[in-house]
Write a protein that holds these residues in place. Structure first.
Motif, short mmCIF file in Angstrom:
data_model
loop_
_atom_site.label_atom_id
_atom_site.label_comp_id
_atom_site.label_asym_id
_atom_site.label_seq_id
_atom_site.Cartn_x
_atom_site.Cartn_y
_atom_site.Cartn_z
N UNK A 77 0.99 -1.14 0.05
CA UNK A 77 0.27 -0.11 0.19
C UNK A 77 0.86 1.18 -0.12
N UNK A 78 0.05 2.29 -0.54
CA UNK A 78 1.57 3.47 -0.18
C UNK A 78 -0.01 4.48 0.90
N UNK A 125 -2.52 -15.81 8.44
CA UNK A 125 -1.47 -15.93 8.85
C UNK A 125 -1.26 -13.82 7.62
N UNK A 126 -1.18 -13.03 8.55
CA UNK A 126 -1.18 -11.48 7.50
C UNK A 126 -0.35 -10.66 8.65
N UNK A 127 0.64 -10.28 8.10
CA UNK A 127 0.81 -8.58 8.67
C UNK A 127 1.77 -7.70 7.27
N UNK A 128 1.31 -6.64 7.98
CA UNK A 128 1.74 -5.87 6.80
C UNK A 128 3.10 -5.26 6.09
N UNK A 129 4.21 -5.99 6.63
CA UNK A 129 5.45 -6.77 6.12
C UNK A 129 5.83 -7.25 6.40
N UNK A 130 6.00 -8.17 5.13
CA UNK A 130 6.79 -9.72 5.43
C UNK A 130 8.06 -9.84 4.35
N UNK A 156 -2.21 -2.50 -4.32
CA UNK A 156 -1.86 -0.61 -5.54
C UNK A 156 -1.43 -0.05 -6.14
N UNK A 157 -1.59 0.08 -6.74
CA UNK A 157 -0.57 0.54 -7.93
C UNK A 157 -0.82 2.17 -8.10
N UNK A 158 0.89 2.22 -7.69
CA UNK A 158 1.19 4.18 -7.81
C UNK A 158 2.09 4.01 -8.66
N UNK A 182 7.15 -0.91 -0.76
CA UNK A 182 7.87 -1.69 0.19
C UNK A 182 7.75 -2.71 0.03
N UNK A 183 6.10 -3.30 -1.31
CA UNK A 183 6.59 -4.86 -1.36
C UNK A 183 7.10 -4.68 -2.78
#
Ligand code: FMN
Length: 153
Positions: free
Chosen positions: A9-10, A33-38, A56-58, A66-67
């Motif tokens: 995400x942005x 299992x979920x966390x914001x950054x892996x 999302x697209x940026x 960050x992804x």
């Protein structure tokens, strides 16, 4: 069935969708299992049976900054996940024309490279049409949960 949710995400919307997805998939009886950054190693340690990729697209049709490193690492490492199910949700804005939801296209290409199996068509959420993407994703997520439960039984 253990499903790992990955988000990029942005401004935070894709994370809201990911949280909603995690709740819904857990309620369907899946081990989520979920966390914001892996980091890649963390993701591999989860030994996922299935994946849900949300981004999302940026910029000019790019993945969130960050992804991108995780996607690069998966492409380089090519974990042996062939045959495992995957779902993809892209967030974008149709006002970006040909660049609409290109991050989802990149995730589809990654899933294809890794031999993952798409259980249903990618959901593309258009910010020019909706201000409640986490709500709009629910019917797609319900179908995804049903397909995963059927897959694992
Ligand atoms: C600077 C900027 C660039 C964007 N570029 C694109 C784009 O190339 N393609 C697209 O479909 N959407 C684009 N968007 C729209 C976002 O993807 C959309 O608003 C999305 O819902 C944001 O999700 P997020 O909060 O998870 O980052 C852009 C938005 C911003 C602010």
């Amino acid at each position: 069935m253990r499903i790992v949710v990955v988000s990029g995400t942005v401004f935070g919307t894709a994370e809201e969708v990911a949280w909603r997805a995690s709740e819904l998939l857990s309620a369907a009886g899946l081990d989520v299992a979920y966390q914001q950054h892996w980091q890649l190693q963390e993701l591999l340690q989860q030994e996922p049976d299935a994946l849900l990729l949300i981004a999302s697209t940026t910029g000019m049709g790019e993945l969130p900054e960050r992804l991108q490193p995780l996607v690069d690492a998966l492409q380089a490492q090519q974990p042996d996940w062939a045959g495992r199910p995957v779902g993809i949700i892209g967030l974008g804005d149709a006002g970006y024309g040909d660049n609409f939801c290109l991050a989802a296209d990149e995730l589809e290409a990654l899933a294809d490279e890794l031999g993952l199996v798409m259980l249903q068509d990618t959901l593309r959420l258009d910010a020019s049409e909706s201000v409640t993407p986490e709500q709009d994703a629910v019917p797609w997520l319900q179908e995804f949960a049903e397909l995963l439960v059927a897959w694992s039984s």
